[in-house]
Design a protein around this motif. Structure first.
Motif, PDB file in Angstrom:
ATOM      1  N   PHE A 137       0.816  -1.217   0.000  1.00  0.00           N
ATOM      2  CA  PHE A 137       0.000   0.000   0.000  1.00  0.00           C
ATOM      3  C   PHE A 137       0.850   1.267   0.000  1.00  0.00           C
ATOM      4  N   HIS A 138       1.820   1.367   0.873  1.00  0.00           N
ATOM      5  CA  HIS A 138       2.598   2.608   0.987  1.00  0.00           C
ATOM      6  C   HIS A 138       3.537   2.815  -0.200  1.00  0.00           C
ATOM      7  N   ARG A 139       3.884   1.740  -0.896  1.00  0.00           N
ATOM      8  CA  ARG A 139       4.655   1.905  -2.140  1.00  0.00           C
ATOM      9  C   ARG A 139       3.739   2.387  -3.261  1.00  0.00           C
ATOM     10  N   GLU A 140       2.507   1.901  -3.288  1.00  0.00           N
ATOM     11  CA  GLU A 140       1.541   2.295  -4.308  1.00  0.00           C
ATOM     12  C   GLU A 140       1.011   3.712  -4.083  1.00  0.00           C
ATOM     13  N   PHE A 141       0.882   4.101  -2.821  1.00  0.00           N
ATOM     14  CA  PHE A 141       0.301   5.405  -2.463  1.00  0.00           C
ATOM     15  C   PHE A 141       1.220   6.137  -1.475  1.00  0.00           C
ATOM     16  N   PRO A 142       2.407   6.529  -1.921  1.00  0.00           N
ATOM     17  CA  PRO A 142       3.365   7.159  -0.998  1.00  0.00           C
ATOM     18  C   PRO A 142       2.899   8.516  -0.479  1.00  0.00           C
ATOM     19  N   ASP A 143       1.954   9.155  -1.172  1.00  0.00           N
ATOM     20  CA  ASP A 143       1.480  10.475  -0.749  1.00  0.00           C
ATOM     21  C   ASP A 143       0.456  10.405   0.380  1.00  0.00           C
ATOM     22  N   ILE A 144      -0.019   9.213   0.721  1.00  0.00           N
ATOM     23  CA  ILE A 144      -0.984   9.069   1.812  1.00  0.00           C
ATOM     24  C   ILE A 144      -0.220   8.803   3.101  1.00  0.00           C
ATOM     25  N   SER A 145      -0.395   9.699   4.060  1.00  0.00           N
ATOM     26  CA  SER A 145       0.320   9.609   5.327  1.00  0.00           C
ATOM     27  C   SER A 145      -0.181   8.435   6.160  1.00  0.00           C
ATOM     28  N   GLN A 146       0.745   7.663   6.655  1.00  0.00           N
ATOM     29  CA  GLN A 146       0.405   6.523   7.503  1.00  0.00           C
ATOM     30  C   GLN A 146      -0.281   6.970   8.786  1.00  0.00           C
ATOM     31  N   SER A 147       0.079   8.130   9.283  1.00  0.00           N
ATOM     32  CA  SER A 147      -0.458   8.597  10.556  1.00  0.00           C
ATOM     33  C   SER A 147      -1.909   9.066  10.461  1.00  0.00           C
ATOM     34  N   THR A 148      -2.395   9.366   9.249  1.00  0.00           N
ATOM     35  CA  THR A 148      -3.757   9.861   9.104  1.00  0.00           C
ATOM     36  C   THR A 148      -4.710   8.841   8.482  1.00  0.00           C
ATOM     37  N   LEU A 149      -4.243   7.615   8.309  1.00  0.00           N
ATOM     38  CA  LEU A 149      -5.085   6.593   7.683  1.00  0.00           C
ATOM     39  C   LEU A 149      -6.303   6.261   8.524  1.00  0.00           C
ATOM     40  N   GLU A 150      -7.433   6.166   7.853  1.00  0.00           N
ATOM     41  CA  GLU A 150      -8.667   5.682   8.470  1.00  0.00           C
ATOM     42  C   GLU A 150      -8.901   4.296   7.895  1.00  0.00           C
ATOM     43  N   VAL A 209      -6.780  -8.824  13.210  1.00  0.00           N
ATOM     44  CA  VAL A 209      -7.532  -9.288  12.041  1.00  0.00           C
ATOM     45  C   VAL A 209      -7.887 -10.771  12.186  1.00  0.00           C
ATOM     46  N   ALA A 210      -8.915 -11.165  11.455  1.00  0.00           N
ATOM     47  CA  ALA A 210      -9.371 -12.557  11.443  1.00  0.00           C
ATOM     48  C   ALA A 210      -9.307 -13.082  10.012  1.00  0.00           C
ATOM     49  N   GLU A 211      -9.355 -14.391   9.876  1.00  0.00           N
ATOM     50  CA  GLU A 211      -9.342 -15.036   8.561  1.00  0.00           C
ATOM     51  C   GLU A 211     -10.428 -14.447   7.672  1.00  0.00           C
ATOM     52  N   GLY A 212     -10.029 -14.047   6.464  1.00  0.00           N
ATOM     53  CA  GLY A 212     -10.978 -13.557   5.475  1.00  0.00           C
ATOM     54  C   GLY A 212     -11.392 -12.110   5.625  1.00  0.00           C
ATOM     55  N   ASP A 213     -10.848 -11.380   6.599  1.00  0.00           N
ATOM     56  CA  ASP A 213     -11.216  -9.974   6.770  1.00  0.00           C
ATOM     57  C   ASP A 213     -10.873  -9.165   5.518  1.00  0.00           C
ATOM     58  N   ARG A 214     -11.755  -8.218   5.183  1.00  0.00           N
ATOM     59  CA  ARG A 214     -11.475  -7.248   4.126  1.00  0.00           C
ATOM     60  C   ARG A 214     -11.139  -5.941   4.829  1.00  0.00           C
ATOM     61  N   ILE A 215      -9.870  -5.596   4.801  1.00  0.00           N
ATOM     62  CA  ILE A 215      -9.395  -4.363   5.442  1.00  0.00           C
ATOM     63  C   ILE A 215      -9.550  -3.238   4.429  1.00  0.00           C
ATOM     64  N   GLU A 216     -10.358  -2.255   4.786  1.00  0.00           N
ATOM     65  CA  GLU A 216     -10.619  -1.131   3.904  1.00  0.00           C
ATOM     66  C   GLU A 216      -9.812   0.074   4.363  1.00  0.00           C
ATOM     67  N   ILE A 217      -9.147   0.707   3.423  1.00  0.00           N
ATOM     68  CA  ILE A 217      -8.343   1.891   3.707  1.00  0.00           C
ATOM     69  C   ILE A 217      -9.086   3.064   3.081  1.00  0.00           C
ATOM     70  N   TYR A 218      -9.589   3.953   3.934  1.00  0.00           N
ATOM     71  CA  TYR A 218     -10.457   5.027   3.471  1.00  0.00           C
ATOM     72  C   TYR A 218      -9.668   6.269   3.080  1.00  0.00           C
ATOM     73  N   ARG A 219     -10.215   6.985   2.081  1.00  0.00           N
ATOM     74  CA  ARG A 219      -9.647   8.278   1.678  1.00  0.00           C
ATOM     75  C   ARG A 219     -10.088   9.332   2.687  1.00  0.00           C
ATOM     76  N   PRO A 220      -9.277  10.364   2.869  1.00  0.00           N
ATOM     77  CA  PRO A 220      -9.729  11.461   3.724  1.00  0.00           C
ATOM     78  C   PRO A 220     -10.911  12.172   3.056  1.00  0.00           C
ATOM     79  N   LEU A 221     -11.827  12.682   3.851  1.00  0.00           N
ATOM     80  CA  LEU A 221     -12.969  13.415   3.311  1.00  0.00           C
ATOM     81  C   LEU A 221     -12.506  14.742   2.740  1.00  0.00           C
ATOM     82  N   ARG A 222     -13.034  15.097   1.582  1.00  0.00           N
ATOM     83  CA  ARG A 222     -12.710  16.401   0.996  1.00  0.00           C
ATOM     84  C   ARG A 222     -13.568  17.497   1.609  1.00  0.00           C
ATOM     85  N   PHE A 223     -14.789  17.122   1.960  1.00  0.00           N
ATOM     86  CA  PHE A 223     -15.736  18.087   2.518  1.00  0.00           C
ATOM     87  C   PHE A 223     -16.308  17.505   3.800  1.00  0.00           C
TER      88      PHE A 223
END
Length: 111
Positions: free
Chosen positions: A44-57, A71-85
């Protein structure tokens, strides 16, 4: 991090980039690993280096949760974008706009 000899779990990480691109990676992590540890093992951080690890939701299946969640087996971990508004501010502006339009249409129909 969890023991190397521990059982492995398969999880999926997913992120919808602002460009519309969906990034997805399936990853094996040791049982007892956290969301943060799964993120660190992912690309993730190689693909999106501009997204700060400290502000990830993050969340699992649409439920917001902290990066230290185990985490548990089969979990889908979602990494959210910061809200623009701010959603509350957006709703307030839409309501105000609707009120103005209704007031103008009443003025126009009473003439």
């Amino acid at each position: 991090m969890a023991n190397k000899g521990a059982a492995q779990l398969q999880v999926e990480l997913i992120h919808a980039a602002s460009s519309g691109r969906i990034w997805r990676q399936t990853l094996e992590v040791a049982a007892g690993s956290t969301i943060q540890q799964a993120l660190q093992r992912s690309d993730f951080h190689r693909e999106f280096p501009d997204i700060s690890q400290s502000t990830l939701e993050t969340g699992i299946y649409g439920q917001a949760c902290s990066p230290d969640r185990i985490v548990a087996e089969g979990d889908r971990i979602e990494i959210y974008r910061p809200l623009r508004f701010d959603p509350m501010e957006s709703r307030r502006r839409r309501a105000e706009h609707k009120r103005r339009q209704q007031a103008q249409s009443r003025k126009g129909s009473s003439s």
